[in-house]
Write an enzyme that holds these catalytic residues in place. Sequence first.
Site, short mmCIF file in Angstrom:
data_model
loop_
_atom_site.label_atom_id
_atom_site.label_comp_id
_atom_site.label_asym_id
_atom_site.label_seq_id
_atom_site.Cartn_x
_atom_site.Cartn_y
_atom_site.Cartn_z
N GLN A 15 0.83 -1.22 0.00
CA GLN A 15 0.00 0.00 0.00
C GLN A 15 0.86 1.27 0.00
OE1 GLN A 15 -3.55 1.31 2.80
NE2 GLN A 15 -1.64 1.67 3.91
N ARG A 36 9.99 -9.20 -4.46
CA ARG A 36 10.32 -10.61 -4.26
C ARG A 36 9.98 -11.39 -5.51
NH1 ARG A 36 7.66 -12.13 1.35
NH2 ARG A 36 6.19 -10.65 0.50
N ASP A 66 15.37 -10.03 -1.89
CA ASP A 66 14.64 -10.51 -0.73
C ASP A 66 15.33 -9.93 0.50
OD1 ASP A 66 12.69 -13.20 -0.21
OD2 ASP A 66 13.86 -12.43 1.49
N SER A 133 6.56 2.21 13.71
CA SER A 133 5.12 2.05 13.92
C SER A 133 4.71 2.46 15.32
CB SER A 133 4.77 0.57 13.71
OG SER A 133 3.55 0.27 14.31
N GLU A 135 3.03 0.79 17.07
CA GLU A 135 3.05 -0.43 17.87
C GLU A 135 4.28 -0.51 18.78
OE1 GLU A 135 0.81 -2.83 18.38
OE2 GLU A 135 -0.67 -1.92 17.06
N TYR A 157 5.32 -8.14 16.79
CA TYR A 157 5.56 -7.13 15.74
C TYR A 157 6.10 -5.84 16.36
CZ TYR A 157 4.31 -3.59 12.24
OH TYR A 157 4.34 -2.54 11.35
N HIS A 187 -2.64 3.75 8.92
CA HIS A 187 -2.94 4.52 7.71
C HIS A 187 -3.51 3.57 6.67
CE1 HIS A 187 1.23 3.37 8.06
NE2 HIS A 187 1.31 3.27 6.74
N GLY A 193 -4.37 -4.04 2.62
CA GLY A 193 -4.56 -5.49 2.52
C GLY A 193 -5.92 -5.90 3.09
O1 G4F Z 1 -6.43 -3.22 11.09
P1 G4F Z 1 -5.63 -3.88 12.15
O2 G4F Z 1 -5.25 -5.30 11.91
O3 G4F Z 1 -4.38 -2.95 12.42
P2 G4F Z 1 -3.34 -2.82 13.63
O4 G4F Z 1 -3.26 -4.08 14.42
O5 G4F Z 1 -3.70 -1.60 14.41
O6 G4F Z 1 -1.96 -2.63 12.89
C1 G4F Z 1 -1.78 -1.75 11.77
O7 G4F Z 1 -1.41 -0.46 12.18
C2 G4F Z 1 -0.15 -0.40 12.88
C3 G4F Z 1 0.12 1.05 13.23
O8 G4F Z 1 0.38 1.80 12.12
C4 G4F Z 1 0.96 -0.95 12.00
F1 G4F Z 1 2.12 -0.93 12.66
C5 G4F Z 1 0.63 -2.37 11.59
O9 G4F Z 1 1.61 -2.83 10.68
C6 G4F Z 1 -0.72 -2.37 10.88
O10 G4F Z 1 -0.60 -1.62 9.70
O11 G4F Z 1 -6.44 -3.85 13.53
C7 G4F Z 1 -6.96 -2.66 14.07
C8 G4F Z 1 -7.81 -2.98 15.28
C9 G4F Z 1 -7.13 -3.92 16.28
O12 G4F Z 1 -7.39 -3.45 17.59
C10 G4F Z 1 -7.84 -5.26 16.10
O13 G4F Z 1 -7.90 -6.04 17.28
O14 G4F Z 1 -8.98 -3.68 14.83
C11 G4F Z 1 -9.23 -4.76 15.71
N1 G4F Z 1 -10.02 -5.75 14.99
C12 G4F Z 1 -11.31 -6.12 15.33
N2 G4F Z 1 -11.75 -7.06 14.48
C13 G4F Z 1 -9.66 -6.46 13.92
C14 G4F Z 1 -10.75 -7.29 13.59
N3 G4F Z 1 -8.51 -6.45 13.19
C15 G4F Z 1 -8.44 -7.28 12.11
N4 G4F Z 1 -7.31 -7.27 11.36
N5 G4F Z 1 -9.47 -8.12 11.76
C16 G4F Z 1 -10.65 -8.17 12.47
O15 G4F Z 1 -11.58 -8.91 12.14
#
Ligand code: G4F
Length: 330
Positions: A15, A36, A66, A133, A135, A157, A187, A193
Amino acid sequence: MAEAKRALITGITGQDGSYLAELLLGKGYAVHGVVRRTSNLLRSRIEHLRSEESIYNQQLFLHYGDLSDGTTLRRIFAQVQPDEVYHLAGQSHVGLSFEIPESTSEEVAMATLRLLEICRDQGHALRFYHASSSEVFGAATESPQTETTAMRPANPYGCAKAFATQLAQVYRNAYGLFVCNGILYNHESPRRGENFVTRKIARAAARISRGLENELVLGNISARRDWGHARDYVEAMWLMLQHSKPDDYVVATGVTHSVRDFMEAAFAVVELSPEKYLKTDPAFHRPAEPAKLVGSPVKIERTLSWKPQTTFEELVHEMVQAELAAIAPA
Ligand code: G4F
């Protein structure tokens, strides 16, 4: 005429990589991307650039490599002689990092070390952007978080990103390399994805509204995030490398919304109420959630005059509209 600046991007098919490539091409850079061997370029987010004859192999160049293969990376650096390196690649799903912690750490932490070592050996001055991040803050002790907030990662992570971020600082301080950490909060965009929550919701809202699906299964819908638009955030990456001195910057909106807020806004775009379709499944819950992650963009606003341009409502709207457009007409 001055020679075009050369940028090297790891993660160019992702992205952020795709938006960054567009931004840099628009600024006249020669853009080199590491891909890759397994990347499916035909379906990738840069296919529109690759299929443009005036761009591909004229201004945009792809190199097979890679992150685990230091020899090849070194060879790419020698060929490209980049002025600016944007290191964006690596496993980026937090939930998944609990299942594959070792490969996540390899890709996120060790690969950054590998690239920094290559930078250290370059005969010419280059500028290096590392995609850190929010995180890294994990169980943060303060809100909003700033560049000086202590790192307390809450998942594999986050630990790997904290290692890479601190290492980047060490290379800046010990060797005088021009290295910046962009501490980016979530973002999103239509190019996100499909296993990230915003894209999952936007896609479900669109498909449910067209009768193609009938449920949306989520984990913790009370979780809150500071969501911005990826297109705005790649501009921040570029600005960091244009500044007179290297530094670390939080890139965020300073505002949080819950997963539920995102879901309600997305379903509002298609004029539906989400409750009828929502199911929750513990399988999507994380073993640990970070504390309230919200970033303070004060430093980047003051120093680099960067501000997010896209509101939360505009972001949700764009993502749902893109999903609707992607559904072939009946
Ligand atoms: O969209 P998420 O998977 O993003 P997350 O975990 O915040 O991480 C993203 O942002 C970080 C900060 O920039 C990056 F470092 C990281 O690489 C990535 O881009 O989840 C967001 C929130 C979480 O609290 C998760 O528990 O949504 C909650 N959630 C609830 N239901 C879910 C779902 N997340 C996902 N992926 N799928 C669900 O069904």
